[in-house]
Design an enzyme around this catalytic site. Structure first.
Site, mmCIF file in Angstrom:
data_model
loop_
_atom_site.group_PDB
_atom_site.id
_atom_site.type_symbol
_atom_site.label_atom_id
_atom_site.label_comp_id
_atom_site.label_asym_id
_atom_site.label_seq_id
_atom_site.Cartn_x
_atom_site.Cartn_y
_atom_site.Cartn_z
ATOM 1 N N GLY A 121 -1.017 -5.817 8.808
ATOM 2 C CA GLY A 121 -1.908 -5.405 9.888
ATOM 3 C C GLY A 121 -1.412 -5.715 11.281
ATOM 4 N N GLY A 122 -0.165 -6.149 11.408
ATOM 5 C CA GLY A 122 0.371 -6.405 12.741
ATOM 6 C C GLY A 122 0.304 -7.860 13.165
ATOM 7 C CD GLU A 147 -1.351 1.092 -12.466
ATOM 8 O OE1 GLU A 147 -1.020 0.866 -11.282
ATOM 9 O OE2 GLU A 147 -2.432 1.630 -12.770
ATOM 10 C CD GLN A 205 -6.292 0.795 -15.861
ATOM 11 O OE1 GLN A 205 -6.511 0.184 -14.822
ATOM 12 N NE2 GLN A 205 -5.213 0.567 -16.577
ATOM 13 C CG ASP A 249 -3.704 4.026 -15.202
ATOM 14 O OD1 ASP A 249 -3.580 5.252 -15.226
ATOM 15 O OD2 ASP A 249 -3.053 3.267 -15.920
#
Length: 423
Positions: free
Chosen positions: A247-248, A139, A17, A168
């Site tokens: 993100g806060g 993976e 992959q 991968d």
């Protein structure tokens, strides 16, 4: 219309992959990708997770579009001659063998660079230089060693790997970026170079916000994490944060109408501060706009469970699409949890080429992911993956210039076909 990478030839020694993700992307941009496979066997994924008897698996077909396949025994003397000619002819060699395999084949970086000083040699490994550089990586190993698993899941449960193949495919995308940078530099210097991408490094790069949070911990608790509002103390490492936003802005996955029977009847909801008053109006809690316990972000942090509970009372009266439409009308950020079935049936994704239908001579029509990167002057046309060795003679003659007699001699030497089975 010309393609962005027209004229570029890629010697593809990748399998499974991570590497095929990289070379498929280059093929989509117009490079001529020559996939070198072991005679009679080929890429191991041709036979893995096979769903149609006698046909290459979807695992293989969905990672090897737009390529040509040549079978070649690189341990055979004639095979080594062909490989040398391929190195002389191609611009890029991409491989994701185990550590040291290319060297043992007799084609170290130094050897390749001597054969073709302009060639770019790109490699994916599990780890970079250090104590683990000789270890094989897959993976889930990459997700665990790159920091993803330790920060995924709920804090009272096991670490989790994600269904997105960030180890991968994520590393394959990183490698493609490095190759394109090296190609650009070659235009200025005329010299090729080595490009490497380690899977651990790629996963860590995708987890950078968690490395950010690791450093924030030194300055006090992270107030946007649910456990802060619940009074749960932080340890010395970034905790698993469930479905909290990274993100806060506080965010969570909430139930929608039908959740009792539909495992994907959910929506992701973010209580973004600039639209807080709109949120209050939509969910029927206008009093929160002025209540000192809810009016300001800092005041809301200890009450997130209460707030999201009230929001969920509202989302449970709507389907996820009804909720999304109503929230988007007020610029309230949200997103439905879309199943693979829903994505496969999304006409807009087909219209943009993000999902494509491909016809294969042995398995018939199937769906695949198309090029996720769109160029206005280099349109991607997704063609089917090659059958094993389908283009061997074509590559030997049209690309390498071997005559019919020379090809016959190469075949006679056993460099192109499977070795005969012993009785």
């Amino acid at each position: 219309m010309s393609k962005a990478l027209d004229g570029i030839k890629v010697l593809d020694f990748t399998h499974v992959q991570s590497g095929p993700t990289c070379t498929q992307l280059l093929a989509w941009f117009g490079a001529d990708v020559l996939k070198v496979e072991r005679p009679g066997v080929g890429d191991i994924t041709r036979g893995q997770l096979q769903d149609v008897k006698g046909a290459d698996s979807l695992y293989f077909t969905m990672l090897n579009h737009n390529k040509r396949s040549i079978t070649l025994d690189t341990k055979n003397a004639k095979g080594k001659e062909v490989l040398t000619r391929l190195i002389q002819t191609c611009d890029i060699l991409v491989e994701n063998f185990g550590p040291g395999v290319l060297d043992r084949m007799g084609f170290s970086w130094e050897k390749i660079h001597a054969i073709n000083p302009k060639m770019i040699v790109a490699s994916i490994k599990g780890f970079g230089p250090g104590p683990y550089e000789d270890c094989k990586v897959y993976e889930n190993v990459a997700q665990c060693t790159g920091g993803a698993a330790s920060t995924t899941g709920f804090r009272d449960g096991l670490p989790l790997v994600t269904g997105a193949q960030i180890g991968d495919s994520g590393t394959g995308l990183h490698l493609a970026i490095g190759i394109l940078a090296a190609l650009n530099q070659r235009n200025a210097t005329g010299k090729g170079q080595r490009v490497t991408a380690a899977m651990q490094d790629g996963v860590l790069n995708l987890c950078r916000v968690k490395l950010r949070d690791q450093q924030r911990l030194a300055h006090g608790p992270m107030t946007e994490y649910s456990q802060y509002g619940e009074g749960v103390p932080f340890g010395d490492a970034v905790p698993r944060a469930g479905n909290d936003s990274g993100g806060g802005q506080p965010g969570r996955i909430l139930k929608c109408k039908g959740w009792e029977t539909d495992p994907n009847a959910y929506i992701y909801f973010i209580t973004q501060a600039p639209v807080w008053e709109k949120i209050c109006d939509v969910i029927g809690a206008p009093e929160w706009k002025t209540d000192p316990d809810f009016a300001k972000p800092v005041a809301r942090l200890p009450r997130l469970n209460q707030i999201f509970g009230r929001i969920e009372d509202w989302t449970m009266t709507k389907t996820k699409f009804e909720a999304m439409n109503e929230l988007n009308a007020h610029d309230i950020p949200c997103g439905p949890i879309l199943s693979m079935k829903e994505l496969a049936e999304d006409q807009s994704l087909r219209d943009t080429g993000t999902i494509v239908e491909v016809d294969h001579p042995k398995r018939g029509k199937y769906l695949s992911v198309g090029n996720p990167i769109k160029l206005s002057d280099s349109k991607t046309e997704v063609t089917r993956s090659p059958l094993l060795g389908e283009h061997t003679e074509e590559i030997l003659s049209a690309v390498l210039g071997f005559s019919a007699a020379e090809i016959a001699a190469i075949r006679e030497a056993g460099a192109l076909d499977p070795a005969p089975k012993r009785a």
